[in-house]
Design a protein around this motif. Sequence first.
Motif, PDB file in Angstrom:
ATOM      1  N   LEU A 101       0.688  -1.011  -0.090  1.00  0.00           N
ATOM      2  CA  LEU A 101      -0.296  -0.049   0.308  1.00  0.00           C
ATOM      3  C   LEU A 101       1.232   1.594  -0.487  1.00  0.00           C
ATOM      4  O   LEU A 101       2.420   1.997   0.423  1.00  0.00           O
ATOM      5  N   ILE A 102       0.120   1.707  -0.502  1.00  0.00           N
ATOM      6  CA  ILE A 102       1.090   3.191  -0.205  1.00  0.00           C
ATOM      7  C   ILE A 102       0.856   3.973   0.866  1.00  0.00           C
ATOM      8  O   ILE A 102      -0.239   4.832   1.076  1.00  0.00           O
ATOM      9  N   THR A 106      -4.744   7.249   1.645  1.00  0.00           N
ATOM     10  CA  THR A 106      -5.411   7.288   2.536  1.00  0.00           C
ATOM     11  C   THR A 106      -6.290   5.610   1.829  1.00  0.00           C
ATOM     12  O   THR A 106      -5.531   5.400   1.015  1.00  0.00           O
ATOM     13  N   ALA A 107      -6.931   4.393   2.817  1.00  0.00           N
ATOM     14  CA  ALA A 107      -7.754   3.287   2.524  1.00  0.00           C
ATOM     15  C   ALA A 107      -8.218   3.150   1.018  1.00  0.00           C
ATOM     16  O   ALA A 107      -7.835   2.877   0.412  1.00  0.00           O
ATOM     17  N   LEU A 108      -8.860   4.653   1.414  1.00  0.00           N
ATOM     18  CA  LEU A 108      -9.360   4.869  -0.001  1.00  0.00           C
ATOM     19  C   LEU A 108      -9.092   5.370  -1.875  1.00  0.00           C
ATOM     20  O   LEU A 108      -9.209   4.682  -2.764  1.00  0.00           O
ATOM     21  N   GLU A 109      -7.863   6.275  -1.305  1.00  0.00           N
ATOM     22  CA  GLU A 109      -6.995   6.852  -2.150  1.00  0.00           C
ATOM     23  C   GLU A 109      -6.229   5.338  -2.871  1.00  0.00           C
ATOM     24  O   GLU A 109      -6.438   4.748  -4.116  1.00  0.00           O
ATOM     25  N   ASN A 110      -5.786   4.253  -1.915  1.00  0.00           N
ATOM     26  CA  ASN A 110      -4.470   3.394  -2.514  1.00  0.00           C
ATOM     27  C   ASN A 110      -5.845   2.080  -3.184  1.00  0.00           C
ATOM     28  O   ASN A 110      -5.213   1.945  -4.568  1.00  0.00           O
ATOM     29  N   VAL A 111      -6.624   2.449  -2.804  1.00  0.00           N
ATOM     30  CA  VAL A 111      -7.926   1.653  -3.873  1.00  0.00           C
ATOM     31  C   VAL A 111      -8.492   1.961  -5.350  1.00  0.00           C
ATOM     32  O   VAL A 111      -8.316   1.450  -6.168  1.00  0.00           O
ATOM     33  N   ALA A 127     -13.872   3.044  -5.796  1.00  0.00           N
ATOM     34  CA  ALA A 127     -13.157   2.754  -4.156  1.00  0.00           C
ATOM     35  C   ALA A 127     -13.958   2.315  -2.779  1.00  0.00           C
ATOM     36  O   ALA A 127     -13.719   1.371  -1.954  1.00  0.00           O
ATOM     37  N   ALA A 128     -15.409   3.353  -2.705  1.00  0.00           N
ATOM     38  CA  ALA A 128     -15.064   3.593  -0.813  1.00  0.00           C
ATOM     39  C   ALA A 128     -17.061   2.026  -1.618  1.00  0.00           C
ATOM     40  O   ALA A 128     -16.200   1.515  -0.103  1.00  0.00           O
ATOM     41  N   ARG A 159      -8.499  -3.051  -3.641  1.00  0.00           N
ATOM     42  CA  ARG A 159      -7.677  -2.880  -3.891  1.00  0.00           C
ATOM     43  C   ARG A 159      -7.796  -3.876  -5.175  1.00  0.00           C
ATOM     44  O   ARG A 159      -7.580  -3.944  -6.611  1.00  0.00           O
ATOM     45  N   ALA A 160      -7.090  -5.122  -5.170  1.00  0.00           N
ATOM     46  CA  ALA A 160      -7.529  -6.261  -6.212  1.00  0.00           C
ATOM     47  C   ALA A 160      -8.734  -6.288  -7.353  1.00  0.00           C
ATOM     48  O   ALA A 160      -8.487  -6.772  -8.200  1.00  0.00           O
ATOM     49  N   PHE A 161      -9.399  -6.543  -6.353  1.00  0.00           N
ATOM     50  CA  PHE A 161     -10.952  -6.732  -6.559  1.00  0.00           C
ATOM     51  C   PHE A 161     -12.061  -5.419  -7.928  1.00  0.00           C
ATOM     52  O   PHE A 161     -12.813  -5.847  -8.169  1.00  0.00           O
ATOM     53  N   VAL A 162     -11.399  -4.112  -7.227  1.00  0.00           N
ATOM     54  CA  VAL A 162     -11.989  -2.410  -7.794  1.00  0.00           C
ATOM     55  C   VAL A 162     -12.378  -3.051  -9.060  1.00  0.00           C
ATOM     56  O   VAL A 162     -13.583  -2.053  -9.701  1.00  0.00           O
ATOM     57  N   ALA A 163     -11.333  -2.843  -9.780  1.00  0.00           N
ATOM     58  CA  ALA A 163     -11.954  -2.950 -11.420  1.00  0.00           C
ATOM     59  C   ALA A 163     -12.060  -4.784 -12.428  1.00  0.00           C
ATOM     60  O   ALA A 163     -12.094  -4.313 -13.425  1.00  0.00           O
TER      61      ALA A 163
END
Length: 236
Positions: A101-102, A106-111, A127-128, A159-163
């Motif tokens: 993670l960067i 934030t978690a939201l921005e990372n995703v 992402a949310a 993050r892996a599933f979001v797209a």
Amino acid sequence: MSTPDQPIIAARDLTFEVGGAAGRVNILRGVSLEVARGEALGIVGPSGSGKTSLLMLLAGLEQATGGTLRVAGQDLGAMDEEALARFRREQVGIVFQAFHLIPTMTALENVAVPLEFAGRADAFDRAAEALKQVGLGHRLGHYPGQLSGGEQQRVAVARAFVAAPALLLADEPTGNLDRATGQAVMELLFGLREQHGTTLVLITHDPALAARCPRQVRIEDGLIAADSALLPVAAE
């Protein structure tokens, strides 16, 4: 693009060599493997056998030194760096042992990152929603350093599933977690995989975790030593 009746992964005689002080080292020595769309495959084998190198080739993060590799209908050996980056963005989700993670996001921005790179106007809304699906709807504004290890890996899973990737690659995803937290993360990962119909390739040293995949492949010394589709795979 691969069609439903074509394998999402088709590797033929893959070789992978790296240079070192002692000369060239053969990591993969002729791997041939087909994986059907929607399949869940566990890859096991001793450390240094070539498991992670194979995953890096499947992700387009490394280029094979020989053989052919088609993933999601695309010839990875014929692609330049820009095309490979687009391929990863559109087709592949990756979960590593280290959360990657960067820390300044934030978690939201990372995703949201992969969706932003893809130019999605709804990146933060999606992402949310992805974070809500992994039980972190109340942690959207938290930074990685404010999250537990299990929460960080949940962010990585989101993050892996979001797209909605066609292929999810997971390399020892519970390696940095205690057993109870690791089990919870894997329940989440397998649940999302089933929900989305995603093809899963899971690398693990845990025989019980590998056994959750209907098919297992064992790699030894850069070669496929056993495939449960053909014969049983020995435990670690």
